[in-house]
Design a protein around this motif. Structure first.
Motif, PDB file in Angstrom:
ATOM      1  N   SER A  26       0.823  -1.212   0.000  1.00 17.28           N
ATOM      2  CA  SER A  26       0.000   0.000   0.000  1.00 17.28           C
ATOM      3  C   SER A  26       0.858   1.263   0.000  1.00 17.28           C
ATOM      4  O   SER A  26       0.324   2.370   0.009  1.00 17.28           O
ATOM      5  CB  SER A  26      -0.922   0.013   1.219  1.00 17.28           C
ATOM      6  OG  SER A  26      -0.164   0.107   2.413  1.00 17.28           O
ATOM      7  N   ILE A 117     -18.906  -3.496  -1.090  1.00 11.78           N
ATOM      8  CA  ILE A 117     -18.080  -2.834  -0.074  1.00 11.78           C
ATOM      9  C   ILE A 117     -16.593  -2.943  -0.411  1.00 11.78           C
ATOM     10  O   ILE A 117     -15.780  -2.221   0.140  1.00 11.78           O
ATOM     11  CB  ILE A 117     -18.340  -3.372   1.343  1.00 11.78           C
ATOM     12  CG1 ILE A 117     -17.845  -4.806   1.483  1.00 11.78           C
ATOM     13  CG2 ILE A 117     -19.787  -3.229   1.736  1.00 11.78           C
ATOM     14  CD1 ILE A 117     -17.716  -5.257   2.924  1.00 11.78           C
ATOM     15  N   TYR A 118     -16.245  -3.861  -1.312  1.00 10.91           N
ATOM     16  CA  TYR A 118     -14.849  -4.048  -1.703  1.00 10.91           C
ATOM     17  C   TYR A 118     -14.567  -3.339  -3.022  1.00 10.91           C
ATOM     18  O   TYR A 118     -15.368  -3.390  -3.945  1.00 10.91           O
ATOM     19  CB  TYR A 118     -14.524  -5.537  -1.842  1.00 10.91           C
ATOM     20  CG  TYR A 118     -14.587  -6.277  -0.529  1.00 10.91           C
ATOM     21  CD1 TYR A 118     -13.627  -6.064   0.449  1.00 10.91           C
ATOM     22  CD2 TYR A 118     -15.610  -7.168  -0.274  1.00 10.91           C
ATOM     23  CE1 TYR A 118     -13.688  -6.736   1.663  1.00 10.91           C
ATOM     24  CE2 TYR A 118     -15.677  -7.845   0.935  1.00 10.91           C
ATOM     25  CZ  TYR A 118     -14.712  -7.618   1.900  1.00 10.91           C
ATOM     26  OH  TYR A 118     -14.777  -8.278   3.090  1.00 10.91           O
ATOM     27  N   SER A 119     -13.396  -2.699  -3.077  1.00 11.13           N
ATOM     28  CA  SER A 119     -13.026  -1.986  -4.298  1.00 11.13           C
ATOM     29  C   SER A 119     -11.947  -2.707  -5.097  1.00 11.13           C
ATOM     30  O   SER A 119     -11.779  -2.444  -6.281  1.00 11.13           O
ATOM     31  CB  SER A 119     -12.527  -0.579  -3.950  1.00 11.13           C
ATOM     32  OG  SER A 119     -11.393  -0.669  -3.089  1.00 11.13           O
ATOM     33  N   ILE A 131      -9.823  -5.500  -0.563  1.00 14.05           N
ATOM     34  CA  ILE A 131      -9.639  -4.135  -0.069  1.00 14.05           C
ATOM     35  C   ILE A 131     -10.969  -3.397   0.008  1.00 14.05           C
ATOM     36  O   ILE A 131     -11.693  -3.303  -0.990  1.00 14.05           O
ATOM     37  CB  ILE A 131      -8.669  -3.346  -0.991  1.00 14.05           C
ATOM     38  CG1 ILE A 131      -7.356  -4.112  -1.194  1.00 14.05           C
ATOM     39  CG2 ILE A 131      -8.443  -1.942  -0.453  1.00 14.05           C
ATOM     40  CD1 ILE A 131      -6.530  -4.339   0.033  1.00 14.05           C
ATOM     41  N   GLN A 132     -11.271  -2.846   1.199  1.00 12.65           N
ATOM     42  CA  GLN A 132     -12.445  -1.995   1.374  1.00 12.65           C
ATOM     43  C   GLN A 132     -12.042  -0.534   1.252  1.00 12.65           C
ATOM     44  O   GLN A 132     -12.660   0.231   0.537  1.00 12.65           O
ATOM     45  CB  GLN A 132     -13.063  -2.195   2.765  1.00 12.65           C
ATOM     46  CG  GLN A 132     -13.978  -3.379   2.851  1.00 12.65           C
ATOM     47  CD  GLN A 132     -14.600  -3.464   4.228  1.00 12.65           C
ATOM     48  OE1 GLN A 132     -14.011  -4.043   5.126  1.00 12.65           O
ATOM     49  NE2 GLN A 132     -15.763  -2.902   4.398  1.00 12.65           N
ATOM     50  N   ALA A 133     -11.046  -0.141   2.001  1.00 14.94           N
ATOM     51  CA  ALA A 133     -10.565   1.243   2.064  1.00 14.94           C
ATOM     52  C   ALA A 133      -9.115   1.173   2.546  1.00 14.94           C
ATOM     53  O   ALA A 133      -8.661   0.095   2.959  1.00 14.94           O
ATOM     54  CB  ALA A 133     -11.426   2.043   3.036  1.00 14.94           C
ATOM     55  N   PRO A 134      -8.404   2.288   2.524  1.00 13.96           N
ATOM     56  CA  PRO A 134      -7.034   2.235   3.039  1.00 13.96           C
ATOM     57  C   PRO A 134      -7.021   1.687   4.477  1.00 13.96           C
ATOM     58  O   PRO A 134      -7.786   2.126   5.328  1.00 13.96           O
ATOM     59  CB  PRO A 134      -6.581   3.698   3.008  1.00 13.96           C
ATOM     60  CG  PRO A 134      -7.400   4.306   1.911  1.00 13.96           C
ATOM     61  CD  PRO A 134      -8.737   3.607   1.988  1.00 13.96           C
ATOM     62  N   ARG A 135      -6.166   0.686   4.697  1.00 10.07           N
ATOM     63  CA  ARG A 135      -5.973   0.015   5.986  1.00 10.07           C
ATOM     64  C   ARG A 135      -7.159  -0.838   6.432  1.00 10.07           C
ATOM     65  O   ARG A 135      -7.203  -1.326   7.553  1.00 10.07           O
ATOM     66  CB  ARG A 135      -5.607   1.008   7.099  1.00 10.07           C
ATOM     67  CG  ARG A 135      -4.406   1.856   6.827  1.00 10.07           C
ATOM     68  CD  ARG A 135      -3.046   1.213   7.035  1.00 10.07           C
ATOM     69  NE  ARG A 135      -2.900   0.588   8.336  1.00 10.07           N
ATOM     70  CZ  ARG A 135      -2.351  -0.617   8.507  1.00 10.07           C
ATOM     71  NH1 ARG A 135      -1.925  -1.317   7.490  1.00 10.07           N
ATOM     72  NH2 ARG A 135      -2.238  -1.132   9.694  1.00 10.07           N
ATOM     73  N   ILE A 136      -8.158  -1.024   5.558  1.00  6.93           N
ATOM     74  CA  ILE A 136      -9.286  -1.897   5.883  1.00  6.93           C
ATOM     75  C   ILE A 136      -9.389  -2.947   4.785  1.00  6.93           C
ATOM     76  O   ILE A 136      -9.672  -2.623   3.630  1.00  6.93           O
ATOM     77  CB  ILE A 136     -10.612  -1.115   5.999  1.00  6.93           C
ATOM     78  CG1 ILE A 136     -10.496  -0.028   7.062  1.00  6.93           C
ATOM     79  CG2 ILE A 136     -11.755  -2.067   6.323  1.00  6.93           C
ATOM     80  CD1 ILE A 136     -11.696   0.898   7.128  1.00  6.93           C
ATOM     81  N   TYR A 137      -9.148  -4.181   5.161  1.00  7.96           N
ATOM     82  CA  TYR A 137      -9.179  -5.261   4.176  1.00  7.96           C
ATOM     83  C   TYR A 137      -9.534  -6.573   4.865  1.00  7.96           C
ATOM     84  O   TYR A 137      -9.424  -6.716   6.072  1.00  7.96           O
ATOM     85  CB  TYR A 137      -7.833  -5.385   3.454  1.00  7.96           C
ATOM     86  CG  TYR A 137      -6.662  -5.667   4.358  1.00  7.96           C
ATOM     87  CD1 TYR A 137      -6.296  -6.968   4.675  1.00  7.96           C
ATOM     88  CD2 TYR A 137      -5.902  -4.624   4.893  1.00  7.96           C
ATOM     89  CE1 TYR A 137      -5.221  -7.227   5.494  1.00  7.96           C
ATOM     90  CE2 TYR A 137      -4.824  -4.879   5.726  1.00  7.96           C
ATOM     91  CZ  TYR A 137      -4.492  -6.181   6.018  1.00  7.96           C
ATOM     92  OH  TYR A 137      -3.427  -6.432   6.842  1.00  7.96           O
TER      93      TYR A 137
END
Length: 168
Positions: A26, A117-119, A131-137
């Motif tokens: 990241s 919810i996942y990108s 990956i959902q968002a930065p630092r959230i996976y």
């Protein structure tokens, strides 16, 4: 309808490895940061010696030490503490992937989530990162797949539902 059901429990060593890899992938931490820290540490010590321990040289040295400490905490200590202090990482997971949703089940959690919810899906040698968002996976160790066919079905489902796939 094809589904993939995975049952697993994280080990401390694999979770720490995955978290550290995520920091590199990241770009939170860069591969060359250790070399830069060593160079800045050396330069600040040399500057401090040549400037007869001026206030500015001592402050520069102190700043390099603080940045080194923060980086070490982020890369070395934080993944260990995060694993030890988060109860859900010690529970057995059951994940069921289908084209419509993902079902999560542990001792303390039971939920069904939509794929939107996942990108992204990141694919590394040992793990999949949803990956959902930065630092959230969501971390999925590749060791939990029964065979190559099950892994391929998971990849097809995930790639059809997320907007980006990245091999890291």
């Amino acid at each position: 309808m094809e589904t993939v059901e995975l049952r697993f429990q994280y080990t401390q060593s694999e979770y720490i490895k995955a978290e550290r890899q995520y920091l590199i992938y990241s770009k939170t931490i860069h591969k060359y940061d250790i070399a830069l820290v060593a160079i800045f540490l050396l330069l600040s010590v040399v500057y401090m010696l040549f400037s007869s321990f001026s206030i500015f040289s001592i402050l520069t040295f102190g700043l390099v030490i603080v940045v080194t400490g923060l980086g070490s905490y982020l890369y070395i200590l934080m993944p260990i503490l995060k694993f030890k202090q988060t109860t859900k990482y010690h529970e057995e997971y059951t994940l069921v992937f289908s084209k419509e949703s993902i079902k999560f089940k542990t001792q303390s959690i039971e939920s069904e989530m939509k794929w939107d919810i996942y990108s992204a899906l990141w694919d590394s040698h040992d793990f999949y990162y949803l990956i959902q968002a930065p630092r959230i996976y969501t971390l999925i160790p590749k060791r939990v797949f029964k065979d190559q066919n099950e892994k391929q079905i998971f990849e097809e489902i995930a790639q059809s539902r997320v907007t980006a796939t990245k091999h890291v």
